[in-house]
Design a protein around this motif. Structure first.
Motif, short mmCIF file in Angstrom:
data_model
loop_
_atom_site.label_atom_id
_atom_site.label_comp_id
_atom_site.label_asym_id
_atom_site.label_seq_id
_atom_site.Cartn_x
_atom_site.Cartn_y
_atom_site.Cartn_z
N LEU A 103 0.81 -1.21 0.00
CA LEU A 103 0.00 0.00 0.00
C LEU A 103 0.85 1.27 0.00
O LEU A 103 0.33 2.37 0.13
N GLY A 104 2.15 1.09 -0.14
CA GLY A 104 3.04 2.25 -0.18
C GLY A 104 3.36 2.84 1.16
O GLY A 104 3.85 3.98 1.25
N LEU A 105 3.07 2.11 2.24
CA LEU A 105 3.38 2.58 3.59
C LEU A 105 4.77 2.10 4.00
O LEU A 105 5.12 0.94 3.78
N GLU A 106 5.53 2.98 4.60
CA GLU A 106 6.90 2.65 4.98
C GLU A 106 6.95 1.89 6.30
O GLU A 106 6.45 2.37 7.31
N VAL A 107 7.54 0.70 6.27
CA VAL A 107 7.77 -0.06 7.50
C VAL A 107 9.18 0.23 7.97
O VAL A 107 10.15 -0.13 7.32
N ASN A 108 9.28 0.91 9.12
CA ASN A 108 10.59 1.26 9.64
C ASN A 108 11.33 0.04 10.16
O ASN A 108 12.48 -0.20 9.79
N SER A 109 10.64 -0.76 11.01
CA SER A 109 11.34 -1.85 11.67
C SER A 109 10.37 -2.74 12.43
O SER A 109 9.18 -2.44 12.55
N VAL A 110 10.92 -3.84 12.94
CA VAL A 110 10.21 -4.74 13.85
C VAL A 110 10.93 -4.72 15.18
O VAL A 110 12.17 -4.74 15.24
N VAL A 111 10.16 -4.65 16.28
CA VAL A 111 10.73 -4.68 17.63
C VAL A 111 10.26 -5.95 18.33
O VAL A 111 9.05 -6.19 18.46
N ILE A 112 11.21 -6.79 18.74
CA ILE A 112 10.88 -7.98 19.52
C ILE A 112 10.96 -7.57 20.98
O ILE A 112 12.04 -7.26 21.50
N THR A 113 9.82 -7.53 21.65
CA THR A 113 9.73 -6.99 23.01
C THR A 113 9.80 -8.11 24.06
O THR A 113 9.58 -9.29 23.75
N LEU A 114 10.10 -7.70 25.30
CA LEU A 114 10.17 -8.63 26.43
C LEU A 114 11.08 -9.82 26.12
O LEU A 114 10.80 -10.97 26.47
N TYR A 115 12.16 -9.52 25.43
CA TYR A 115 13.11 -10.57 25.02
C TYR A 115 13.96 -11.00 26.21
O TYR A 115 14.55 -10.17 26.90
N GLN A 116 14.01 -12.29 26.44
CA GLN A 116 14.82 -12.86 27.52
C GLN A 116 15.55 -14.11 27.04
O GLN A 116 15.64 -15.10 27.75
N GLY A 117 16.04 -14.03 25.83
CA GLY A 117 16.81 -15.13 25.27
C GLY A 117 16.00 -16.26 24.70
O GLY A 117 16.54 -17.35 24.45
N GLN A 118 14.71 -16.05 24.43
CA GLN A 118 13.88 -17.13 23.89
C GLN A 118 14.43 -17.59 22.53
O GLN A 118 14.61 -16.77 21.62
N PRO A 119 14.70 -18.88 22.38
CA PRO A 119 15.29 -19.38 21.12
C PRO A 119 14.44 -19.06 19.88
O PRO A 119 14.98 -18.71 18.84
N GLY A 120 13.12 -19.19 20.02
CA GLY A 120 12.24 -18.89 18.88
C GLY A 120 12.33 -17.44 18.46
O GLY A 120 12.31 -17.13 17.26
#
Length: 493
Positions: A103-120
């Motif tokens: 749709l022409g919208l700019e995706v800046n980034s993805v933030v993985i939150t509450l990260y504590q070393g989860q392998p997945g």
């Protein structure tokens, strides 16, 4: 379909409201609750609401907008599902990125939150980076939620990676609730103000609707939809005390507001908001044209949520408490499922009489058709064949499927490990498509499939896998009894 909601007016009003909010700051971080794409809950409870209206509204602001997508590391690890699509949250993030870009919208980034070393979560980060998607890791905020001095410091929000953005509107969204959107927004505000940028925060939650009554079925439907999160709609006491005007919000926002207000003050040095409702930019309530139609649609949604909850409890995918909470809401509104949804009795009575699994569906004209399990067809396949026959005025004794087309499909099934000889709905639709090339009556019948969008259906059993997905794709609103399709423990249907 009758409409109770003015979608065109909504897009215009919502865009205007957001633009007004942007003008208050150098940059606005707008937390988007609910679904930006395919908000089928909203379209079910607000007849006339287009599932993609929010993204269409944002597309009008695309020149000044960039998007940050949050996903909870725990949700990745648990393989949490988006129920209406049957895909995991991490796959939904990929789908969102593609859709935004389309749709022409700019995706800046993805933030993985509450990260504590989860392998997945680690694996997903690597997957995103291989696809050249800028990805950040945010760990739990030190001091949250009680120690504001630590939260608003280098040890708290300062420890989270700074996301460099350039547009005046930064939309922070997620594949589902509890994804860390608020923490991401506040962390960004902390960093922006340290860089001398007057950044602000606002929230766009579709539900609950703040300017309609607390116990309006539309708001109760939201409470039913989030019963597993234990959300409770409440009067915004902060708004009432400040302005003398009742407004509806929910428990989590009200509980966190004193802390949030203190955090915002410590970051910005000013008291911007006096209530959770102040933070919102929701214009839905002013765009309802037919309240009675919305009430009726909302009651149907509450019933659907109840049946889903009892089925999830039966399969071990949910808690009995969720169903109990929704049942309480139904009792408060005096909702009788069998009275509001006649297809329930039709499906169950025919199933008992025939001693077979049955699905009943109400057509747009009110006629109820049914489908049962046969040696050749699954209940969903029978149902859709009978439905399109009724819509096309094809006599019941006329067969739509050609034996020459069915025979190769039936012969193939054992060779690919399918134990059931019943044709799934997807297989039937493919067979009908092949037959339509030489049969104009079938072609006409297939054209009438679109009339099934938004129709209500009820099954005397729990519909699984392929048939469930096919019914979803037809946009049929299905409820099921918490009864297994068969006594077999391993099923390929």
């Amino acid at each position: 379909m009758k409409k109770g909601f003015n979608n065109k007016q909504y897009v215009a009003k919502q865009s205007k409201k957001i633009k007004e909010k942007i003008k208050q700051f150098d940059k606005l971080y707008l937390e988007f609750g609910g679904k930006l794409f395919d908000d089928y809950h909203a379209s079910r409870v607000l007849p006339g609401f287009e599932p993609d209206s929010k993204i269409k509204m944002l597309a009008e602001l695309k020149d000044i907008t960039e998007i940050v997508i949050c996903i909870n590391a725990g949700d990745i690890e648990r393989k949490k599902m988006r129920a209406d699509y049957g895909i995991t949250y991490d796959m939904e993030v990929l789908r969102l990125i593609d859709a935004f870009k389309g749709l022409g919208l700019e995706v800046n980034s993805v933030v993985i939150t509450l990260y504590q070393g989860q392998p997945g979560a680690t694996k997903f980060k690597e997957q995103l980076e291989r696809r050249n998607v800028k990805t950040y890791i945010h760990t739990p905020t030190k001091g949250y939620p009680t120690d504001v001095d630590v939260i608003v410091s280098n040890e708290g929000y300062g420890a989270s990676a700074y996301i460099e953005t350039t547009k005046p509107l930064v939309v922070v969204t997620a594949p589902g609730p509890a994804s860390g959107k608020l923490a991401t927004c506040l962390s960004q505000l902390y960093h922006e103000h340290r860089h001398g940028i007057k950044a602000g925060y606002a929230k766009y939650e579709t539900f609950p609707v703040w300017d309609i009554p607390l116990k309006h079925p539309l708001n109760v439907a939201y409470e039913a939809a989030t019963a597993d999160l234990k959300d409770v709609n409440m009067i915004d006491s902060f708004h009432l005390d400040t302005y003398g005007i009742p407004a509806v919000n929910y428990n989590r926002d009200l509980e966190v507001f004193p802390v949030l207000k203190a955090i915002l003050y410590k970051i910005t040095g000013t008291d911007i908001y006096h209530s959770p409702t102040d933070m919102g930019v929701n214009m839905i309530g002013s765009c309802i044209d037919d309240d009675e139609l919305v009430i009726k649609a909302s009651k149907q949604e509450i019933i659907r949520r109840y049946y889903k909850a009892i089925c999830d409890a039966k399969t071990g995918n949910g808690e009995k408490e969720t169903a109990r909470r929704i049942k309480v809401l139904m009792n408060e509104l005096e909702i009788d499922p069998k009275q509001e949804r006649p297809i329930i009795s039709v499906a169950n009575e025919k199933s008992k009489c025939e001693d077979l699994p049955v699905i009943a569906l109400a057509l747009p004209n009110g006629q109820i058709v049914t489908g049962k399990k046969t040696d050749l067809l699954s209940p969903a396949s029978s149902l859709i064949l009978n439905a399109i026959k009724a819509l096309t005025n094809i006599p019941d004794e006329v067969f739509l499927l050609s034996p020459s087309v069915l025979e190769p499909i039936l012969n193939l099934k054992p060779n690919i490990g399918q134990m059931s000889q019943s044709l799934s709905l997807q297989e039937v639709l493919i067979a009908l498509s092949i037959c339509s090339v030489t049969n104009p009556i079938i072609e006409k019948a297939l054209c009438n499939l679109k009339q099934l969008k938004g129709c209500e259906a009820h099954a005397s059993f729990m519909v699984y896998n392929g048939d469930l997905n096919a019914l979803r794709q037809l946009k049929i609103n299905l409820t099921c009894e918490p009864i297994f399709y068969s006594n077999n423990l391993f099923m390929n249907d």
